[in-house]
Scaffold this active site. Structure first.
Site, PDB file in Angstrom:
ATOM      1  N   LYS A   1       0.698   4.642   6.735  1.00 61.31           N
ATOM      2  CA  LYS A   1       0.106   5.471   5.678  1.00 61.31           C
ATOM      3  C   LYS A   1       0.644   6.894   5.785  1.00 61.31           C
ATOM      4  CE  LYS A   1      -2.823   2.123   4.656  1.00 61.31           C
ATOM      5  NZ  LYS A   1      -2.593   1.234   3.587  1.00 61.31           N
TER       6      LYS A   1
ATOM      7  N   SER B   1       0.795  -1.230   0.000  1.00 62.49           N
ATOM      8  CA  SER B   1       0.000   0.000   0.000  1.00 62.49           C
ATOM      9  C   SER B   1       0.828   1.280   0.000  1.00 62.49           C
ATOM     10  CB  SER B   1      -0.970   0.022   1.174  1.00 62.49           C
ATOM     11  OG  SER B   1      -0.289   0.236   2.382  1.00 62.49           O
TER      12      SER B   1
END
Length: 186
Positions: free
Chosen positions: A83, A42
């Protein structure tokens, strides 16, 4: 008898030194810094699966995250995610035609340039507004809005919602493994 006492003192000194060292290491590990492994794709191209990073657990006890910081947070399913912070409390976030808009202002994301180029003519990041993904038009107080750098596959605030600051474990930007790719990540 004198040798025995001297031997006991030496053993005690070594034991005490090892206990102190273990205590200091535990304090550093649990309260200040700890290693974390990137799991999944990701954050590609910025981070690769299997890379090991140093997480700073104390930084957000003294300050709030900055836009574009890479953070570690507790996510649903008892997992920790890595993230990038895109939106801060009160921000309006919108993605349109592969351009990030925060409070109506366009922002460049140079860390995505390599992958955007491979999507020639197609959007790397699908268009969205905050209202469309979380039924609010601004990031709520006490929360941040995060996105993974690998936008087409990332499970981030677009699907799990804004992240509570109390779920943020720390920041990370130093890759220490593999050794031949040690670097500071922006």
């Amino acid at each position: 008898m004198g040798k025995l006492v001297k031997k006991k003192n030496e053993v005690w000194e070594w034991t005490r030194a090892l206990l102190i060292a273990a205590g200091i290491a535990a304090i550093i590990r649990f309260f200040l810094f700890s290693p974390i492994v990137v799991d999944g794709s990701s954050m590609v191209p910025t981070l690769q699966s299997g890379e090991r990073m140093i997480m700073n657990k104390i930084s957000y006890h003294f300050k709030e995250p900055d836009r574009f910081d890479i953070i570690v947070f507790h996510a649903p399913g008892n997992k920790d995610y890595i993230k990038r912070v895109i939106g801060l409390p009160g921000d309006e976030i919108k993605y349109q035609n592969d351009v990030l808009y925060i409070n109506g202002e366009a922002y460049e994301e140079p860390y995505l340039d390599e992958y955007k180029a491979m999507f020639e003519g197609n959007n790397y990041t699908e268009d969205f507004t905050l209202e469309g993904v979380m039924s609010e038009n601004t990031v709520p107080e006490g929360h941040v809005f995060v996105l993974g750098d690998n936008r087409p596959v990332s499970q981030d605030s677009r699907t799990i919602g804004p992240i509570k600051m109390e779920d943020v474990v720390g920041s990370t930007n130093i890759v220490f493994w593999p050794f031949n790719d040690v670097r500071y990540v922006k």
